[in-house]
Design a protein around this motif. Structure first.
Motif, PDB file in Angstrom:
ATOM      1  N   UNK A 175     -12.741   1.056  -3.989  1.00  0.00           N
ATOM      2  CA  UNK A 175     -11.575   0.627  -3.834  1.00  0.00           C
ATOM      3  C   UNK A 175     -10.561   1.745  -3.516  1.00  0.00           C
ATOM      4  N   UNK A 176     -10.911   2.737  -4.693  1.00  0.00           N
ATOM      5  CA  UNK A 176      -9.764   3.924  -4.790  1.00  0.00           C
ATOM      6  C   UNK A 176     -10.085   4.932  -3.491  1.00  0.00           C
ATOM      7  N   UNK A 177     -11.578   5.202  -3.403  1.00  0.00           N
ATOM      8  CA  UNK A 177     -11.861   6.389  -2.886  1.00  0.00           C
ATOM      9  C   UNK A 177     -12.144   6.549  -1.598  1.00  0.00           C
ATOM     10  N   UNK A 178     -12.790   5.183  -0.916  1.00  0.00           N
ATOM     11  CA  UNK A 178     -13.172   5.266   0.551  1.00  0.00           C
ATOM     12  C   UNK A 178     -12.357   4.613   1.494  1.00  0.00           C
ATOM     13  N   UNK A 179     -12.881   4.836   2.726  1.00  0.00           N
ATOM     14  CA  UNK A 179     -12.059   4.202   3.918  1.00  0.00           C
ATOM     15  C   UNK A 179     -12.264   2.819   3.550  1.00  0.00           C
TER      16      UNK A 179
ATOM     17  N   UNK B 182     -14.692   2.952  -7.367  1.00  0.00           N
ATOM     18  CA  UNK B 182     -15.009   3.795  -6.433  1.00  0.00           C
ATOM     19  C   UNK B 182     -14.828   3.575  -4.861  1.00  0.00           C
TER      20      UNK B 182
ATOM     21  N   UNK C 177       0.878  -1.018   0.047  1.00  0.00           N
ATOM     22  CA  UNK C 177      -0.030  -0.079  -0.008  1.00  0.00           C
ATOM     23  C   UNK C 177       0.750   1.495  -0.028  1.00  0.00           C
TER      24      UNK C 177
ATOM     25  N   UNK D  12     -11.896  12.572   5.737  1.00  0.00           N
ATOM     26  CA  UNK D  12     -12.880  12.060   4.520  1.00  0.00           C
ATOM     27  C   UNK D  12     -13.602  13.501   4.241  1.00  0.00           C
TER      28      UNK D  12
ATOM     29  N   UNK E 175      -7.588  -3.372   1.107  1.00  0.00           N
ATOM     30  CA  UNK E 175      -6.229  -3.418   0.837  1.00  0.00           C
ATOM     31  C   UNK E 175      -5.502  -3.863   1.942  1.00  0.00           C
TER      32      UNK E 175
ATOM     33  N   UNK F 215     -19.082  10.364   0.207  1.00  0.00           N
ATOM     34  CA  UNK F 215     -18.088  10.087   1.326  1.00  0.00           C
ATOM     35  C   UNK F 215     -16.783   9.294   0.779  1.00  0.00           C
ATOM     36  N   UNK F 216     -15.725  10.372   0.751  1.00  0.00           N
ATOM     37  CA  UNK F 216     -14.569   9.684   0.390  1.00  0.00           C
ATOM     38  C   UNK F 216     -13.227  10.130   1.102  1.00  0.00           C
ATOM     39  N   UNK F 217     -12.241   9.548   0.787  1.00  0.00           N
ATOM     40  CA  UNK F 217     -10.864   9.940   1.507  1.00  0.00           C
ATOM     41  C   UNK F 217     -10.581  11.109   0.834  1.00  0.00           C
TER      42      UNK F 217
ATOM     43  N   UNK G 193      -4.147   4.832   7.672  1.00  0.00           N
ATOM     44  CA  UNK G 193      -4.951   3.630   7.518  1.00  0.00           C
ATOM     45  C   UNK G 193      -5.814   3.853   8.935  1.00  0.00           C
TER      46      UNK G 193
ATOM     47  N   UNK H  59      -8.505   7.735   8.147  1.00  0.00           N
ATOM     48  CA  UNK H  59      -8.884   8.381   6.989  1.00  0.00           C
ATOM     49  C   UNK H  59      -9.369   9.697   7.150  1.00  0.00           C
TER      50      UNK H  59
ATOM     51  N   UNK I 266      -9.638   1.199   1.567  1.00  0.00           N
ATOM     52  CA  UNK I 266      -8.216   1.513   2.311  1.00  0.00           C
ATOM     53  C   UNK I 266      -8.302   0.070   2.945  1.00  0.00           C
ATOM     54  N   UNK I 267      -9.251  -0.350   3.711  1.00  0.00           N
ATOM     55  CA  UNK I 267      -9.430  -1.412   4.510  1.00  0.00           C
ATOM     56  C   UNK I 267      -9.272  -2.632   3.903  1.00  0.00           C
TER      57      UNK I 267
ATOM     58  N   UNK J 167      -1.516   5.884   2.215  1.00  0.00           N
ATOM     59  CA  UNK J 167      -2.847   4.924   2.660  1.00  0.00           C
ATOM     60  C   UNK J 167      -2.228   4.352   3.794  1.00  0.00           C
TER      61      UNK J 167
END
Lengths: 274, 373
Positions: B235-239, B233, A102, A115, B245, A122-124, A110, A113, B242-243, A106
């Motif tokens: 995989x790349x954008x959300x918490x 979306x 990673x 947001x 992966x 809702x996104x990082x 971890x 995050x 991240x978890x 990230x």
């Protein structure tokens, strides 16, 4: 680094007679240590001394089976690593600190995050996250070309530093470092040690677990020696020399007393023969 | 003078690399890179060997898109699960089972189709949760846990269908239905007017009555693209991405920083079970029938698509877009071999070789991704 044991600097975290048994096996017995603001507390001990069990209790992975753990003076039972993190206790583990495939960003965020947006949007906030990582790492003298590069591309020392920076950034008041320098070369280890000193200067209480006295003595303020799940005493730096620490660790006191016994026996034998 | 130059270069080094070089470097490290190249290769290959056979006619394209889409729906969910470090061998049996649930609910209990579909998804959530709980609680490999599901679900489908209907197939599920809108949402087609227009212009084949040979693109293609976009979306954008992966990369490290490892894995198993159910709904509503043997081998085919798409068998690395290309390659080759007139038995040989190649290539890419620079 003088840190007076006074009311002005109350303990951050305190173990009082803590023990841990797994079934019939006793891993820890009657451990009492105190960690204060801006103090590096070194836990020294050989393999099997109970260091890793102690870390796991401090970081909420295991719960003690005896004694009490106090945070800011209040008895606490930490149920999970998450709860320990929320109380400001962060552990940086020897080889499990980072996930190599990673990216640095990230990894850094971890579980915490930053947001943007709500519900479906809702996104990082990756832009902000990248910027924070870049500046935090630059602050401690690590230049990364791209915060999105995989952690696996970093050297061992850099990885440890990123892990420590992560813990500090996320509000750690107590930092538990498990053998942070043992797998590193001299130069890499010195980078990590310098960063530990920086963390201490910020007022963070550091628990530094190691079996390498050369790394521990220059930076430590307090030394606790562990052997087979028990403490062999806690000493402030002014009370003990590096050689003495080494003596206790290497069990040379045992050897000295053995020598005394042997001398006595030889003397007695000599008397009897005459 | 020289001092200034030194300072300047030092200043440069401290800045992040330029946007363009960063993007180039990033794209070279993307897991789907290999599958993208392979897709282009496959298309070129069949353009040369099967150019005039009709593979790239409107009908041919719709054919291989349909095969790819159905597999791609599964591959998107399987990619997420594989990145999370687990397998789901019960996927194919879940397809059969979900179809049977819908068939029995409609034909035996006379429930509306929409309600039957909702019930099937409810069952899928239960099955996925059970798989996930068993894996996270027992710490057994998911390979073993879901192998049990592979047999249990297939057996349940056969036993209940035979007990209730005396057969192993349930026909006439959509006959005389009034829920045409709901049915065409899964089993219908879209883009009809476009094809009518193309037919009018004489660009695609038309039937004797003037309607185009291809009346639209199957809805499964829309679901496929939508699901791939959603998975990407996540995989790349959300918490949560991240978890995923982190859980597949190193579960212990993830747990140490407070990631709810068990919950992530359970949700991923629910995801594959629901994808299997979506696959079943599309098939049942397209064909109007359910069969206890539906979905056989899909648990392997979806893994193949995901692996060709650059997802590591060991978890922690991969992408849903890669899985989409993997499914596209799978569908194109399966149909392409048919159109070129090669004995279709050779398809499996090709698949096996393709998997070995993909795994070797993935390992190479992974080494590159973590190489010190």
């Amino acid at each position: 680094m003088a840190s007076p044991e006074s009311a002005a600097n109350p303990p951050l975290i305190e173990l009082d007679g803590v023990g841990k048994s797994f079934g019939t096996v006793t891993a820890l017995d009657g451990i009492s240590i105190v960690v204060r603001h801006g103090e590096v507390h070194c836990l020294l001990g050989d393999n099997g001394a109970g260091k890793s069990t102690l870390i796991k209790i401090l970081s909420g992975v295991h719960q003690p089976t005896a004694g009490t753990l106090r945070i800011d003076g209040a008895p606490t039972m930490l149920q999970s690593p998450r709860e320990a993190l929320d109380r400001g206790i962060a552990a940086v583990f020897q080889d499990l600190a980072m996930i190599p495939l990673m990216s640095i960003t990230r990894n850094f965020f971890l579980g915490r995050e930053p947001v943007l947006g709500r519900f479906l949007t809702r996104r990082i906030d990756m832009k902000r996250a990248d910027a924070i990582v870049f500046s935090e790492l630059a602050n401690m003298g690590i230049t990364v070309r791209d915060p999105q590069q995989a952690v696996g591309t970093l050297s061992g020392g850099e990885r440890q530093c990123v892990a420590i920076a992560r813990a500090v950034y996320h509000g750690a008041r107590v930092l538990i470092l498990d053998e942070p320098t043992s797998a590193l070369g001299v130069h890499q280890a010195s980078i990590v040690l310098r960063y530990i000193a920086q963390a201490r200067a910020r007022g963070i209480g550091v628990i530094f677990i190691t079996h390498n006295i050369n790394h521990a003595y220059p930076i430590g303020d307090v030394f606790t020696l562990l052997n087979r799940g028990r403490t062999h005493g806690t000493f402030r730096k002014s009370e003990i020399t590096e050689a003495e620490v080494l003596d206790i660790m290497a069990g040379r006191r045992d050897l000295k007393s053995l020598q005394v016994d042997l001398d006595r026996l030889t003397a007695e034998n000599a008397v009897r023969l005459h | 003078m020289s001092d200034a130059a030194v300072n300047l270069s030092a200043g440069d080094a401290a800045q992040p690399a330029s946007r363009f070089t960063r993007m180039m470097k990033r794209s070279l490290r993307r897991p789907e890179l290999g599958s993208f190249g392979a897709t282009i290769f496959v298309f070129l290959f069949f353009a040369v060997t099967a150019g005039n056979s009709g593979l790239f006619s409107a009908l041919g394209i719709v054919n291989f898109l349909q095969v790819s889409a159905q597999l791609g729906i599964l591959a998107a969910a399987v990619a997420l699960l594989m990145i999370g470090g687990e397998f789901d061998l019960s996927l194919g049996s879940m397809i059969g089972f979900a179809g049977i649930v819908i068939g029995i609910a409609v034909t035996q209990f006379h429930l509306p189709i929409w309600l039957s579909v909702v019930i099937a998804f409810g069952v899928a959530i239960l099955v996925g949760t059970a798989n996930g709980m068993l894996v996270t609680r027992t710490r057994l490999p998911s390979f073993i846990v879901t192998l049990a599901g592979y047999f249990v679900l297939r057996g349940l489908s056969l036993a209940t269908t035979r007990a209730l209907t005396g057969r192993t197939q349930i026909p006439y599920i959509t006959r005389n239905t009034t829920e045409t809108a709901f049915v065409s949402l899964f089993g219908g087609k879209f883009g009809g007017p476009l094809f009518t227009w193309l037919g009018h212009m004489g660009w695609i084949g038309i039937k004797a009555d003037g309607t185009p040979l291809v009346s639209g693109i199957p809805m499964s293609v829309a679901w496929w693209l939508g699901l791939t976009a959603l998975a990407t979306w996540i995989l790349v954008k959300t918490e949560f991405g991240n978890w995923i992966y982190a859980v597949g990369g190193d579960a212990q490290a993830a747990r140490n920083v407070g990631v709810p490892v068990g919950r992530v894995k359970i949700l991923l198993f629910v995801g594959t079970a629901c994808a299997a159910t979506l696959f079943a709904v599309i098939q049942v509503l397209e064909t109007g029938s359910a069969d206890t043997l539906r979905g056989t081998q899909k648990e392997f085919e979806s893994v193949i698509a995901a692996v060709i798409g650059g997802n590591l068998l060991t978890g922690g690395y991969g992408s849903a877009i890669g899985a989409m290309f993997g499914a596209l390659i799978f569908g194109t080759v399966e149909m392409g071999i048919f159109y070129t007139g090669i004995d279709t038995d050779w398809f499996m040989v090709f698949l096996g070789l393709m998997v070995v190649l993909a795994v070797l290539f993935n390992n190479f890419i992974r080494r590159k991704a973590t190489e010190a620079r």
